[in-house]
Scaffold this active site. Structure first.
Site, short mmCIF file in Angstrom:
data_model
loop_
_atom_site.label_atom_id
_atom_site.label_comp_id
_atom_site.label_asym_id
_atom_site.label_seq_id
_atom_site.Cartn_x
_atom_site.Cartn_y
_atom_site.Cartn_z
N ASP A 310 0.85 -1.20 0.00
CA ASP A 310 0.00 0.00 0.00
C ASP A 310 0.89 1.25 0.00
OD1 ASP A 310 -2.20 1.64 -0.05
OD2 ASP A 310 -2.90 1.16 1.98
N HIS A 314 3.10 10.82 -0.14
CA HIS A 314 2.48 12.15 0.00
C HIS A 314 3.56 13.19 0.25
CE1 HIS A 314 -1.69 10.94 -0.03
NE2 HIS A 314 -1.47 10.03 0.90
ZN LIG Z 1 -6.99 1.03 0.27
#
Ligand SMILES: [Zn+2]
Length: 414
Positions: A310, A314
């Site tokens: 995942d 950012h």
């Molecule tokens: Zn997700």
């Protein structure tokens, strides 16, 4: 002039396909593995020799869940920077999520990603198409067209597929196509845009909670839809013990369900959240220590099939703010393997199971010919030194972003 090839000598060969490990030699000609032998090989011709004594030779790792941010958010990450992180982290294949701008909901975007990845070199990138148009959850994306354009799975990740009817239809088509629907499981009427696990600790910190049940009711829904359609549901980033139990029961019932867990959900709990350091904010959030233990067990036993990062880059502006305002997600591509080594070291996972969960098991879910060491197969190989001491630092970080709790923090000047 073509390269005469390589011989990887005296390495500890870990092949997750057969869970057979031995010290031996791997021969590579061109871009293919041409031989795997126990022990040493005398005559190697004029191939280049690489001494792998004390090192592990494993298949290049496969990450099913990566956010590359291109097109649309190139200041966070690009296909090139993400693919560089991947290779540095032992990965040769990764699957890129469709929450780009525009989303991967039509063939041109999927083709753009594949071409960009080819141009960049480094890891192979396989796009995951959106389930619904603009990932809005109410109208199906053209799944057949996306499959033609090279999408190996479908997902609205970042958001759930809101409409159960759309989910049902997508599973019917996905079954026909032979690809999974990768599910971000979150009932937003229950998660209430919470910033951390709903628990005593979140009440004390005064932070809105995202309860485990918001994830579990959606896992239950999608398991039942997989049951009636015969489609393949892949549950992304499972974070609770109860979620893992639902998956175990579905598997026992013979439903086509697979699942992944992230390294951070295996290593950290909601007790690590202090309400200030936003690098501990992700979706789903870090859960209770008991959930961490249950996830570790589910991964070790194979109830949870694989580890996926995942990887969610950012820029500082999205993270240098109040905890509740901050963007969700952390980096993962360069820290997954070191975390897996720690889990092996702590006897949570056997070496064979850990490498399998990072490569072969992930590849199998999306039917990729990857994650295996076999003559005739592409030479996607990683060589790792399991004893090397390693601290993730800014100088080693190849991402365009820095959001991870596993990065050694610079001490702030007073
Ligand atoms: Zn997700």
């Amino acid at each position: 002039m073509t390269h005469p090839g390589y011989v990887l000598r005296n390495g500890d060969i870990v092949n997750p396909e057969s869970t057979d490990s031995f010290v031996g030699t791997v021969i590579v000609d061109g871009d293919k593995i041409t031989g795997i032998e126990k022990g040493d090989v005398e005559d190697v011709g004029d191939r280049e020799t690489i001494d792998c004594t004390g090192k592990w030779i494993i298949p290049g790792l496969v990450d099913l869940h990566v956010h590359l941010r291109e097109p649309g958010f190139e200041w966070k990450e690009t296909i090139e920077s993400g693919a560089k992180c991947a290779v540095a982290g032992g990965y040769t294949s990764l699957c890129s999520m469709p929450n780009t701008n525009p989303a991967i909901d039509h063939a041109e975007v999927a083709s753009f990603i594949r071409e960009k990845a080819k141009e960049a070199g480094f890891a192979k990138v396989f796009p995951i198409g959106a389930v619904s148009k603009e990932r809005k959850g109410n109208e199906l994306a053209p799944l057949y067209e996306l499959r033609e354009a090279g999408c190996i799975a479908f997902s609205d990740d970042g958001d759930p597929v809101w409409d159960a009817g759309v989910m049902r239809r997508s599973l019917e088509i996905a079954k026909d196509i032979g690809a999974p629907i990768c599910c971000h499981e979150e009932d937003k009427s229950l998660s209430c845009c919470g910033s951390m696990d709903e628990c005593g600790h979140s009440y004390r910190l005064g932070i809105t909670g995202f309860p485990g049940v918001a994830e579990e009711v959606m896992i239950a829904r999608d398991i039942e839809l997989a049951r009636v359609t015969g489609g393949h549901v892949h549950i992304c980033h499972v974070s609770t013990a109860r979620g893992a139990l639902l998956i175990q029961r579905a598997k026992e019932d013979g439903i086509h369900v697979t699942a992944e867990v992230t390294p951070h959900h295996l290593m950290l709990s909601h007790l690590d959240v202090d309400g200030i350091d936003t690098s501990y904010k992700m979706s789903p959030p870090l859960r209770a220590p008991a959930d961490v233990l249950a996830l570790r067990e589910a991964l070790a036993s194979g109830v949870i099939d694989c580890i996926a990062s995942d990887h969610a880059p950012h820029e500082p502006d999205s993270k240098d703010c109040e905890f509740e305002e901050a963007a969700m997600g952390i980096l993962g591509l360069q820290t997954n393997l070191p975390i897996a080594l720690k889990l092996i070291h702590d006897s949570v996972l056997t070496r064979e199971r850990a490498i399998q969960a990072l490569s072969f098991s992930a590849a199998k879910i999306v039917s990729l010919e990857a994650g295996m060491l076999r003559p005739g197969r592409p030479a996607d190989i990683a060589i790792i030194d399991p004893n090397q001491k390693w601290t993730f630092s800014n100088s080693l970080n190849l991402s365009k972003s820095q959001n991870t709790p596993f990065l050694a923090k610079k001490s702030k000047k007073k």
